[in-house]
Design a protein around this motif. Structure first.
Motif, PDB file in Angstrom:
ATOM      1  N   THR A 105      -1.974   1.534  12.275  1.00  0.00           N
ATOM      2  CA  THR A 105      -1.548   2.214  11.058  1.00  0.00           C
ATOM      3  C   THR A 105      -0.079   1.917  10.763  1.00  0.00           C
ATOM      4  OG1 THR A 105      -0.723   4.253  12.084  1.00  0.00           O
ATOM      5  CG2 THR A 105      -3.081   4.116  11.668  1.00  0.00           C
TER       6      THR A 105
ATOM      7  N   SER B  83      -1.000   5.491   6.882  1.00  0.00           N
ATOM      8  CA  SER B  83      -2.057   4.737   6.209  1.00  0.00           C
ATOM      9  C   SER B  83      -3.448   5.129   6.691  1.00  0.00           C
ATOM     10  CB  SER B  83      -1.847   3.228   6.394  1.00  0.00           C
ATOM     11  OG  SER B  83      -1.893   2.861   7.766  1.00  0.00           O
ATOM     12  N   LEU B  84      -3.553   5.659   7.912  1.00  0.00           N
ATOM     13  CA  LEU B  84      -4.856   6.057   8.436  1.00  0.00           C
ATOM     14  C   LEU B  84      -5.443   7.209   7.633  1.00  0.00           C
ATOM     15  CD1 LEU B  84      -7.031   5.790  10.667  1.00  0.00           C
ATOM     16  CD2 LEU B  84      -5.707   7.407  12.014  1.00  0.00           C
ATOM     17  N   TYR B  85      -4.600   8.175   7.255  1.00  0.00           N
ATOM     18  CA  TYR B  85      -5.068   9.374   6.577  1.00  0.00           C
ATOM     19  C   TYR B  85      -4.815   9.356   5.071  1.00  0.00           C
ATOM     20  CZ  TYR B  85      -4.957  10.942  11.414  1.00  0.00           C
ATOM     21  OH  TYR B  85      -5.157  11.043  12.754  1.00  0.00           O
TER      22      TYR B  85
ATOM     23  N   PHE C  39     -10.852   7.961  10.835  1.00  0.00           N
ATOM     24  CA  PHE C  39     -10.482   7.325   9.574  1.00  0.00           C
ATOM     25  C   PHE C  39     -10.668   8.318   8.434  1.00  0.00           C
ATOM     26  CE2 PHE C  39     -11.467   3.611  12.150  1.00  0.00           C
ATOM     27  CZ  PHE C  39     -10.437   2.754  11.815  1.00  0.00           C
TER      28      PHE C  39
ATOM     29  N   LEU D 129      -4.716   6.721   2.915  1.00  0.00           N
ATOM     30  CA  LEU D 129      -5.409   5.710   2.125  1.00  0.00           C
ATOM     31  C   LEU D 129      -6.908   5.985   2.177  1.00  0.00           C
ATOM     32  CD1 LEU D 129      -3.581   2.414   3.219  1.00  0.00           C
ATOM     33  CD2 LEU D 129      -3.286   3.668   1.065  1.00  0.00           C
TER      34      LEU D 129
ATOM     35  N   SER E 237      -8.127   1.932   4.441  1.00  0.00           N
ATOM     36  CA  SER E 237      -7.501   2.205   5.737  1.00  0.00           C
ATOM     37  C   SER E 237      -8.032   1.273   6.815  1.00  0.00           C
ATOM     38  CB  SER E 237      -7.738   3.663   6.131  1.00  0.00           C
ATOM     39  OG  SER E 237      -7.230   3.936   7.412  1.00  0.00           O
TER      40      SER E 237
ATOM     41  N   TYR F 225       0.795  -1.229   0.000  1.00  0.00           N
ATOM     42  CA  TYR F 225       0.000   0.000   0.000  1.00  0.00           C
ATOM     43  C   TYR F 225       0.828   1.281   0.000  1.00  0.00           C
ATOM     44  CZ  TYR F 225      -3.777  -3.185   1.161  1.00  0.00           C
ATOM     45  OH  TYR F 225      -4.700  -4.205   1.122  1.00  0.00           O
TER      46      TYR F 225
END
Length: 273
Positions: free
Chosen positions: A91, A54-56, A236, A58, A63, A42
């Motif tokens: 994350t 990855s939290l913000y 998320f 994707l 996420s 990712y």
């Protein structure tokens, strides 16, 4: 105070005193390899931003899926160390090799009623870390002193003390598979990444099962912080103040971070030794 607890009383004691604890070799090479494989599915490098999360960064559904996969991989090992906890998500967080300065010392934004709840941050490096590639540093015992809430998107109130406070910080020599536990109020930062490779870590918070999330929204024109009750999936994806419309306000207060001088710092550290 509702908070997750450590199964090992020595770790609990160290955490309570210093605001952080390092556990060596919490995850074996197979687990780290699985996490790295998932990460590179990712991750997209960027030359514009210092960090990737990855939290913000994707899409919402992706996420959520990535967070669940991370927790599935580490769940059994994490249960060896903690009890009375849940993990809402996890994350991947990356410091890019942009050869920029350190992330200054700070405390994280407030996300709970801090009179009732506290949470524990978990930082799991997927590569060995040192001063050249984004090593984490912390200010021991700072969780007992810098306790004033920090609303979202507000500057850290004590940046003027950064150079002085950094003299009291320690670098944490964490390797791939170690865990750093640090408190929600513990002051921390990370060195710049001056290598040619990204520095990926797994990062997330563990909370007590009774947890209730809050969003601390600062209104500068009023100098008031509105504390909103928010759903558990609020953080998320990208959210802005428009997302708070219609959500109940739990309380509000005047934003007045205590004045702290260099002399206060010296006196505090002298008394805490």
């Amino acid at each position: 105070m509702f908070s997750p607890r450590f199964l090992d009383q020595e770790i609990q004691k160290e955490f309570d005193i210093n605001g952080f604890a390092l556990v060596r070799n919490a995850f074996n090479k197979t687990v780290i390899s699985q996490l790295l494989d998932l990460f590179y599915q990712y991750y997209k490098n960027s030359e514009e931003n210092t960090m990737w999360n990855s939290l913000y960064d994707l899409p919402f559904e992706t996420s959520v899926s990535v967070g669940k996969k991370i927790l599935d991989i580490i769940h059994n090992d994490l249960n060896k160390y903690l009890t009375e906890y849940v993990s809402p998500t996890a994350t991947f967080m990356v410091k890019h090799p942009l050869k920029k300065d350190d992330l200054p010392l700070h405390r994280d934004f407030s996300i709970m009623d801090e009179d009732e709840f506290s949470y524990i941050n978990i930082w799991i490096p997927l590569v060995d870390t040192d001063r050249s590639n984004g090593q984490l540093f912390v200010l021991p015992k700072s969780h007992k002193y810098f306790t004033y809430p920090r609303p979202f998107h507000t500057p850290w109130a004590y940046l003027n003390l950064d150079s002085m406070l950094r003299k009291y910080c320690i670098d944490i020599d964490a390797h791939a598979g170690d865990i750093i536990f640090y408190g929600d109020k513990t002051l921390h930062g990370s060195h710049g990444n001056f290598t040619e490779s990204p520095r990926p870590v797994v990062h997330f918070g563990v909370v007590h099962p009774f947890y209730k999330l809050r969003y601390y929204d600062y209104h500068a024109e009023e100098n008031i912080v509105y504390v909103y009750e928010i759903p558990n999936d609020f953080f998320f994806g990208s959210k802005d103040k428009e997302s708070l419309k219609g959500m109940p306000v739990a309380r509000k207060f005047t934003y007045e971070p205590p004045s702290i001088t260099p002399q206060h710092v010296v006196e505090w550290f002298s008394a805490s030794q």
